[in-house]
Scaffold this motif. Structure first.
Motif, PDB file in Angstrom:
ATOM      1  N   HIS A  78      28.199  20.203  23.565  1.00 36.78           N
ATOM      2  CA  HIS A  78      28.939  21.253  22.870  1.00 36.78           C
ATOM      3  C   HIS A  78      29.773  20.690  21.719  1.00 36.78           C
ATOM      4  CE1 HIS A  78      28.746  24.057  26.625  1.00 36.78           C
ATOM      5  NE2 HIS A  78      27.572  23.859  26.066  1.00 36.78           N
ATOM      6  N   LEU A  79      30.250  19.456  21.874  1.00 38.53           N
ATOM      7  CA  LEU A  79      31.010  18.830  20.796  1.00 38.53           C
ATOM      8  C   LEU A  79      30.129  18.466  19.613  1.00 38.53           C
ATOM      9  CD1 LEU A  79      33.578  16.278  22.302  1.00 38.53           C
ATOM     10  CD2 LEU A  79      34.057  18.234  20.841  1.00 38.53           C
ATOM     11  N   GLU A  80      28.823  18.318  19.865  1.00 33.53           N
ATOM     12  CA  GLU A  80      27.869  17.909  18.844  1.00 33.53           C
ATOM     13  C   GLU A  80      28.316  16.632  18.146  1.00 33.53           C
ATOM     14  OE1 GLU A  80      27.628  21.427  16.388  1.00 33.53           O
ATOM     15  OE2 GLU A  80      26.013  22.227  17.621  1.00 33.53           O
ATOM     16  N   PRO A  81      28.442  15.534  18.909  1.00 30.55           N
ATOM     17  CA  PRO A  81      28.872  14.271  18.297  1.00 30.55           C
ATOM     18  C   PRO A  81      27.815  13.719  17.349  1.00 30.55           C
ATOM     19  CG  PRO A  81      28.096  13.901  20.528  1.00 30.55           C
ATOM     20  CD  PRO A  81      28.140  15.394  20.333  1.00 30.55           C
ATOM     21  N   TYR A 102      35.885   7.164  20.337  1.00 31.21           N
ATOM     22  CA  TYR A 102      35.395   8.341  19.648  1.00 31.21           C
ATOM     23  C   TYR A 102      36.234   9.509  20.149  1.00 31.21           C
ATOM     24  CZ  TYR A 102      32.217  12.084  18.212  1.00 31.21           C
ATOM     25  OH  TYR A 102      31.682  13.198  17.645  1.00 31.21           O
ATOM     26  N   THR A 103      36.927  10.189  19.258  1.00 30.13           N
ATOM     27  CA  THR A 103      37.839  11.269  19.653  1.00 30.13           C
ATOM     28  C   THR A 103      37.499  12.539  18.890  1.00 30.13           C
ATOM     29  OG1 THR A 103      39.454  10.569  17.994  1.00 30.13           O
ATOM     30  CG2 THR A 103      39.716   9.676  20.200  1.00 30.13           C
ATOM     31  N   ALA A 104      37.967  13.653  19.424  1.00 25.14           N
ATOM     32  CA  ALA A 104      37.654  14.927  18.782  1.00 25.14           C
ATOM     33  C   ALA A 104      38.780  15.931  18.973  1.00 25.14           C
ATOM     34  CB  ALA A 104      36.356  15.499  19.362  1.00 25.14           C
ATOM     35  N   TYR A 105      38.957  16.776  17.962  1.00 27.83           N
ATOM     36  CA  TYR A 105      39.810  17.955  18.064  1.00 27.83           C
ATOM     37  C   TYR A 105      38.888  19.151  18.157  1.00 27.83           C
ATOM     38  CZ  TYR A 105      42.612  21.968  16.693  1.00 27.83           C
ATOM     39  OH  TYR A 105      43.205  23.204  16.678  1.00 27.83           O
ATOM     40  N   ARG A 106      39.167  20.020  19.125  1.00 26.30           N
ATOM     41  CA  ARG A 106      38.379  21.254  19.247  1.00 26.30           C
ATOM     42  C   ARG A 106      39.172  22.262  20.059  1.00 26.30           C
ATOM     43  NH1 ARG A 106      33.285  22.950  22.582  1.00 26.30           N
ATOM     44  NH2 ARG A 106      32.194  24.295  21.119  1.00 26.30           N
ATOM     45  N   GLY A 107      39.275  23.457  19.539  1.00 26.88           N
ATOM     46  CA  GLY A 107      39.914  24.530  20.272  1.00 26.88           C
ATOM     47  C   GLY A 107      41.355  24.264  20.648  1.00 26.88           C
ATOM     48  N   GLY A 108      42.080  23.559  19.789  1.00 27.80           N
ATOM     49  CA  GLY A 108      43.490  23.307  20.054  1.00 27.80           C
ATOM     50  C   GLY A 108      43.762  22.097  20.927  1.00 27.80           C
ATOM     51  N   ILE A 110      42.969  17.786  21.686  1.00 26.99           N
ATOM     52  CA  ILE A 110      42.442  16.510  21.225  1.00 26.99           C
ATOM     53  C   ILE A 110      42.027  15.714  22.450  1.00 26.99           C
ATOM     54  CG2 ILE A 110      43.068  14.294  20.178  1.00 26.99           C
ATOM     55  CD1 ILE A 110      44.676  15.823  18.119  1.00 26.99           C
ATOM     56  N   THR A 111      40.806  15.178  22.400  1.00 20.36           N
ATOM     57  CA  THR A 111      40.240  14.473  23.543  1.00 20.36           C
ATOM     58  C   THR A 111      39.691  13.126  23.130  1.00 20.36           C
ATOM     59  OG1 THR A 111      39.560  16.597  24.488  1.00 20.36           O
ATOM     60  CG2 THR A 111      38.561  14.626  25.421  1.00 20.36           C
ATOM     61  N   VAL A 112      39.991  12.091  23.918  1.00 20.20           N
ATOM     62  CA  VAL A 112      39.304  10.808  23.783  1.00 20.20           C
ATOM     63  C   VAL A 112      37.984  10.992  24.526  1.00 20.20           C
ATOM     64  CG1 VAL A 112      39.355   8.342  24.255  1.00 20.20           C
ATOM     65  CG2 VAL A 112      41.474   9.538  23.682  1.00 20.20           C
ATOM     66  N   VAL A 113      36.900  11.091  23.788  1.00 19.67           N
ATOM     67  CA  VAL A 113      35.606  11.451  24.361  1.00 19.67           C
ATOM     68  C   VAL A 113      34.878  10.244  24.932  1.00 19.67           C
ATOM     69  CG1 VAL A 113      33.358  12.502  23.871  1.00 19.67           C
ATOM     70  CG2 VAL A 113      35.421  13.374  22.747  1.00 19.67           C
ATOM     71  N   ASP A 114      34.885   9.137  24.190  1.00 18.70           N
ATOM     72  CA  ASP A 114      34.145   7.952  24.627  1.00 18.70           C
ATOM     73  C   ASP A 114      34.879   6.707  24.157  1.00 18.70           C
ATOM     74  OD1 ASP A 114      32.201   6.439  25.806  1.00 18.70           O
ATOM     75  OD2 ASP A 114      30.627   6.902  24.341  1.00 18.70           O
ATOM     76  N   THR A 115      34.681   5.616  24.865  1.00 16.84           N
ATOM     77  CA  THR A 115      35.365   4.364  24.536  1.00 16.84           C
ATOM     78  C   THR A 115      34.584   3.176  25.071  1.00 16.84           C
ATOM     79  OG1 THR A 115      37.381   3.057  24.913  1.00 16.84           O
ATOM     80  CG2 THR A 115      36.749   4.582  26.635  1.00 16.84           C
ATOM     81  N   THR A 116      34.806   2.024  24.458  1.00 18.77           N
ATOM     82  CA  THR A 116      34.200   0.788  24.958  1.00 18.77           C
ATOM     83  C   THR A 116      35.053   0.147  26.038  1.00 18.77           C
ATOM     84  OG1 THR A 116      35.304  -0.482  23.212  1.00 18.77           O
ATOM     85  CG2 THR A 116      33.055   0.292  22.756  1.00 18.77           C
ATOM     86  N   ALA A 117      36.281   0.640  26.242  1.00 21.96           N
ATOM     87  CA  ALA A 117      37.166   0.066  27.256  1.00 21.96           C
ATOM     88  C   ALA A 117      36.604   0.344  28.649  1.00 21.96           C
ATOM     89  CB  ALA A 117      38.565   0.657  27.134  1.00 21.96           C
ATOM     90  N   PRO A 118      36.522  -0.658  29.511  1.00 17.99           N
ATOM     91  CA  PRO A 118      36.011  -0.437  30.866  1.00 17.99           C
ATOM     92  C   PRO A 118      36.885   0.560  31.620  1.00 17.99           C
ATOM     93  CG  PRO A 118      36.185  -2.794  30.372  1.00 17.99           C
ATOM     94  CD  PRO A 118      36.896  -2.071  29.278  1.00 17.99           C
ATOM     95  N   VAL A 119      36.259   1.346  32.486  1.00 20.59           N
ATOM     96  CA  VAL A 119      37.030   2.330  33.250  1.00 20.59           C
ATOM     97  C   VAL A 119      38.013   1.650  34.202  1.00 20.59           C
ATOM     98  CG1 VAL A 119      35.261   4.096  33.118  1.00 20.59           C
ATOM     99  CG2 VAL A 119      35.200   2.448  35.001  1.00 20.59           C
ATOM    100  N   THR A 120      37.770   0.377  34.496  1.00 20.82           N
ATOM    101  CA  THR A 120      38.666  -0.360  35.390  1.00 20.82           C
ATOM    102  C   THR A 120      39.859  -0.955  34.660  1.00 20.82           C
ATOM    103  OG1 THR A 120      37.254  -2.305  35.095  1.00 20.82           O
ATOM    104  CG2 THR A 120      36.838  -0.931  37.025  1.00 20.82           C
ATOM    105  N   ASP A 121      39.887  -0.840  33.334  1.00 18.91           N
ATOM    106  CA  ASP A 121      40.982  -1.411  32.538  1.00 18.91           C
ATOM    107  C   ASP A 121      42.174  -0.463  32.554  1.00 18.91           C
ATOM    108  OD1 ASP A 121      42.649  -2.681  30.814  1.00 18.91           O
ATOM    109  OD2 ASP A 121      41.343  -2.536  29.051  1.00 18.91           O
TER     110      ASP A 121
END
Length: 246
Positions: A78-81, A102-108, A110-121
């Motif tokens: 839906h974000l159409e990155p 990779y971040t996005a503003y949509r519908g009021g 702001i979201t951090v959509v994707d990152t190279t940082a490990p989820v354990t960090d």
């Protein structure tokens, strides 16, 4: 006693949030404590969440279920990155040694959509999910700078401008001046504004078509300020080249 209507929906979502925020599976009793619900209510709400696949029951407790990845994929669709954004993030990480986002503003929001940082960090101050510190982060400022003034004012009114560090901009007038600089120089920078030891840089990505749904995307990096100050031009150049690939 079971609840019906909006309160029941709100409590079900609170359970889902509690499981998502936990380090591992969570027992029903622990969820009752965390959400302030009775154990019977928790069990009543866990049943449909489990049946629908939002949660799964394990020997250690409740964990996120198989529906969550599908919801995430739908969210991205839906974000159409920009195509290939994952590869660009990885390339930017290799080029700079900094975590890329990779971040996005949509519908009021702001979201951090994707990152190279490990989820354990857990030390990284910029994790995937809703971003409420847009006034203090480079990706937030890059996105806000692209918005019409009315949308920008609405966002700041709804989310506020909390002081996070001594360097945080908390005045709407000062932020407007900062966003004007961002538009003029083509990138945003936040030196210790959201986290006292991190600097982040960001660029808004050009729209490939008219923004009918007001979506704006950005690419950013974060690294310890001491590292950034040793090679600011190198990091900015790598970020600009990466953005040019999208």
């Amino acid at each position: 006693m079971p609840h019906h209507g909006p309160q029941s929906v709100d409590r079900a979502l609170a359970l889902l949030d509690a499981v998502a925020d936990a380090d591992g599976p969570v027992s029903a009793k622990a969820l009752a404590r965390r959400t302030g619900c009775s154990l019977s209510t928790v069990y009543h709400l866990l049943a449909p969440l489990t049946e629908r696949g939002h949660l799964v029951r394990t020997a250690r407790g409740y964990a996120l279920g198989p529906l969550i990845p599908r919801l995430h994929r739908s969210y991205l669709r839906h974000l159409e990155p920009a195509p290939g954004v994952g590869d660009v993030l990885a390339r930017l990480r290799r080029a700079t040694g900094a975590e890329a986002y990779y971040t996005a503003y949509r519908g009021g929001l702001i979201t951090v959509v994707d990152t190279t940082a490990p989820v354990t960090d857990t030390e990284n101050p910029f994790t995937p999910g809703r971003e409420t510190r847009a006034h203090a982060t480079a990706h937030g400022k890059a996105l806000l700078a692209e918005l019409p003034r009315t949308l920008r004012r609405r966002y700041l009114t709804e989310h506020g401008m909390a002081r996070l560090t001594a360097a945080t901009i908390t005045s709407a007038e000062s932020l407007e001046a900062e966003l004007s600089r961002v538009r003029g120089q083509g990138y945003a920078v936040s030196v210790g504004e959201a986290d006292p030891v991190y600097t982040c840089l960001a660029v808004a990505l050009p729209a490939e078509r008219p923004r009918g749904d007001d979506a704006v995307h950005a690419l950013s990096v974060s690294l310890p300020t001491r590292e950034y100050r040793r090679r600011p031009e190198e990091v900015r150049g790598a970020l600009a080249r990466a953005a040019g690939l999208l």
